[in-house]
Scaffold this active site. Structure first.
Site, PDB file in Angstrom:
ATOM      1  N   ARG A 181      -3.496 116.792  41.976  1.00  0.00           N
ATOM      2  CA  ARG A 181      -3.081 115.359  41.973  1.00  0.00           C
ATOM      3  C   ARG A 181      -1.625 115.666  42.437  1.00  0.00           C
ATOM      4  O   ARG A 181      -0.699 116.249  42.217  1.00  0.00           O
ATOM      5  CB  ARG A 181      -3.211 114.780  40.715  1.00  0.00           C
ATOM      6  CG  ARG A 181      -4.547 114.508  40.286  1.00  0.00           C
ATOM      7  CD  ARG A 181      -5.215 113.553  41.282  1.00  0.00           C
ATOM      8  NE  ARG A 181      -6.629 113.202  40.657  1.00  0.00           N
ATOM      9  CZ  ARG A 181      -7.526 113.556  41.212  1.00  0.00           C
ATOM     10  NH1 ARG A 181      -7.477 114.708  42.010  1.00  0.00           N
ATOM     11  NH2 ARG A 181      -8.795 113.330  40.823  1.00  0.00           N
ATOM     12  N   THR A 200      -4.240 120.610  45.464  1.00  0.00           N
ATOM     13  CA  THR A 200      -5.544 120.113  45.754  1.00  0.00           C
ATOM     14  C   THR A 200      -5.905 119.479  44.524  1.00  0.00           C
ATOM     15  O   THR A 200      -6.955 118.772  44.468  1.00  0.00           O
ATOM     16  CB  THR A 200      -6.575 120.799  46.178  1.00  0.00           C
ATOM     17  OG1 THR A 200      -7.054 121.961  45.160  1.00  0.00           O
ATOM     18  CG2 THR A 200      -6.532 121.600  47.534  1.00  0.00           C
ATOM     19  N   GLY A 221      -8.674 126.495  34.995  1.00  0.00           N
ATOM     20  CA  GLY A 221      -9.642 126.023  34.279  1.00  0.00           C
ATOM     21  C   GLY A 221     -10.952 126.223  35.324  1.00  0.00           C
ATOM     22  O   GLY A 221     -11.086 127.105  35.776  1.00  0.00           O
ATOM     23  N   SER A 236      -0.438 128.339  32.406  1.00  0.00           N
ATOM     24  CA  SER A 236      -0.679 126.749  32.037  1.00  0.00           C
ATOM     25  C   SER A 236      -0.371 126.863  30.711  1.00  0.00           C
ATOM     26  O   SER A 236      -0.278 128.002  29.945  1.00  0.00           O
ATOM     27  CB  SER A 236      -1.852 126.071  32.519  1.00  0.00           C
ATOM     28  OG  SER A 236      -2.877 126.619  31.650  1.00  0.00           O
ATOM     29  N   GLU A 289      -2.849 106.473  48.559  1.00  0.00           N
ATOM     30  CA  GLU A 289      -3.915 107.003  49.585  1.00  0.00           C
ATOM     31  C   GLU A 289      -4.829 105.588  49.512  1.00  0.00           C
ATOM     32  O   GLU A 289      -4.841 104.709  48.830  1.00  0.00           O
ATOM     33  CB  GLU A 289      -5.000 107.894  48.836  1.00  0.00           C
ATOM     34  CG  GLU A 289      -4.088 109.124  48.352  1.00  0.00           C
ATOM     35  CD  GLU A 289      -5.217 110.294  47.956  1.00  0.00           C
ATOM     36  OE1 GLU A 289      -6.480 109.951  47.695  1.00  0.00           O
ATOM     37  OE2 GLU A 289      -4.796 111.397  47.547  1.00  0.00           O
ATOM     38  N   HIS A 313      -7.444 114.074  51.658  1.00  0.00           N
ATOM     39  CA  HIS A 313      -8.111 114.166  50.089  1.00  0.00           C
ATOM     40  C   HIS A 313      -9.583 114.489  50.553  1.00  0.00           C
ATOM     41  O   HIS A 313     -10.547 113.907  50.019  1.00  0.00           O
ATOM     42  CB  HIS A 313      -8.162 112.802  49.373  1.00  0.00           C
ATOM     43  CG  HIS A 313      -8.259 113.117  48.164  1.00  0.00           C
ATOM     44  ND1 HIS A 313      -7.525 112.351  47.003  1.00  0.00           N
ATOM     45  CD2 HIS A 313      -8.949 114.067  47.383  1.00  0.00           C
ATOM     46  CE1 HIS A 313      -7.858 112.726  45.837  1.00  0.00           C
ATOM     47  NE2 HIS A 313      -8.619 113.692  46.042  1.00  0.00           N
TER      48      HIS A 313
END
Length: 319
Positions: free
Chosen positions: A238, A236, A156, A177, A267, A286
């Site tokens: 989820r 990077t 994406g 994907s 987190e 993050h």
């Protein structure tokens, strides 16, 4: 109007926008409020407006129903899975978002790729350490990226940017994907492959999927077992996309050799998390969207959202 700005970990929110233009009393919270519903709701019960930073503090249906004073919830970015939008609608809470930087996350992905390729987890600050038999001047052999294969799980907006940078490094880029088309990969000069080929052929594999029911736990032992010895895995996106126990086991076998991770199941990351004690893990807290440029966009956008809502003409609505 009472306004709460949450999770300002760097204590910079006040300097990122001209909050004085708002007719309101602003409270900034620089520490995570925690995971306890009672603590969060008691802390925020008197606020009319809450500005939240991406997916740091969740606003579940249960929490929203316990905040009768809350009328406006502003999230940085235009997508936030930590908000129950249906519950917000039922509670009469307006939810707005902001724009963001198109470059921050993809650049951090490459910071992690480079750190993993050159084993900065072992070498960073080594020049300043006293040299011993266990800690020599140099400890590792880096990996050059030119001529290697970069695999992208997801192509994406962010995956496409990572692909372009990979090509600038002289890497072959492959992608997969579920809904990725040959037309899209051809347009970007990327090779479309199956999931099995993606994991088996990649020297560097970077995850760029949106978290959903379909992508939760989509990377497990079966997929990781296909990876090359010495390969690099970067996430990077989820944390829930990768099964953590499977990743820990795979790192123990050396395939992948390094996992560079910016996202975690809980987190802020708990101190006893096993990832922190696992050789071959490069962990950042993050930071994918944490840049000054991004924060200025986020907080100035939040200010505009509040002003527009107060004037009766809300903008950037999330539904």
């Amino acid at each position: 109007m009472r306004i709460a700005i949450l999770d300002d970990y760097q204590n910079v929110a006040r300097s990122m926008a001209d909050w004085e233009t708002l007719n309101g009393k602003i409270s900034v919270f620089t520490e995570f409020l925690g995971h306890d519903d009672d603590t969060v709701c008691e802390t925020l019960q008197d606020f009319d407006v809450v500005v939240m930073m991406r997916e740091r503090t969740p606003f579940t249906a249960q929490r929203l129903r316990r905040l009768p004073a809350l009328k406006l919830l502003v999230t940085t970015g235009m997508r936030n899975a930590a908000i129950d939008l249906q519950a917000a609608l039922e509670c009469g809470i307006t939810v707005c978002g902001t724009s963001g930087s198109p470059a921050a996350a993809s650049e951090h992905t490459w910071a992690l790729i480079m750190a993993a390729a050159r084993r900065l987890d072992l070498e960073l600050f080594s020049a300043a350490r006293p040299r011993t038999a266990d800690q020599p001047w140099q400890q590792s052999l880096g990996t050059e990226l030119r001529g290697k294969t970069l695999g992208l799980y997801g192509l994406g907006k962010l995956g496409s940017q990572v692909a372009t940078i990979g090509q600038a490094f002289g890497m072959r880029v492959i992608a997969h994907s579920q809904n990725l088309t040959a037309e899209r990969t051809t347009e970007l000069g990327v090779e479309l492959v199956s999931q099995e080929q993606l994991f088996a052929r990649s020297d560097v594999l970077s995850i760029h999927l949106k978290l959903s029911e379909r992508t939760t736990a989509v990377v497990g032992a079966q997929q990781l077992a296909l990876m090359k010895p010495g390969s690099i895995l970067v996430n990077t996106s989820r944390s829930a996309i990768i099964i953590q126990d499977a990743l820990l086991a795979a790192l123990g076998s050396g395939a992948p050799k390094v996992a560079a991770i910016d996202v975690f199941d809980v987190e802020p990351l708990e101190e006893n998390n096993r990832l922190l004690r696992t050789p071959g893990v490069i962990a950042t807290p993050h930071l994918g969207y944490v840049t000054e440029d991004q924060y200025r966009i986020f907080y100035s956008g939040a200010l505009e959202d509040i002003a527009a809502w107060a004037a009766g003409t809300p903008i950037n609505l999330l539904t």
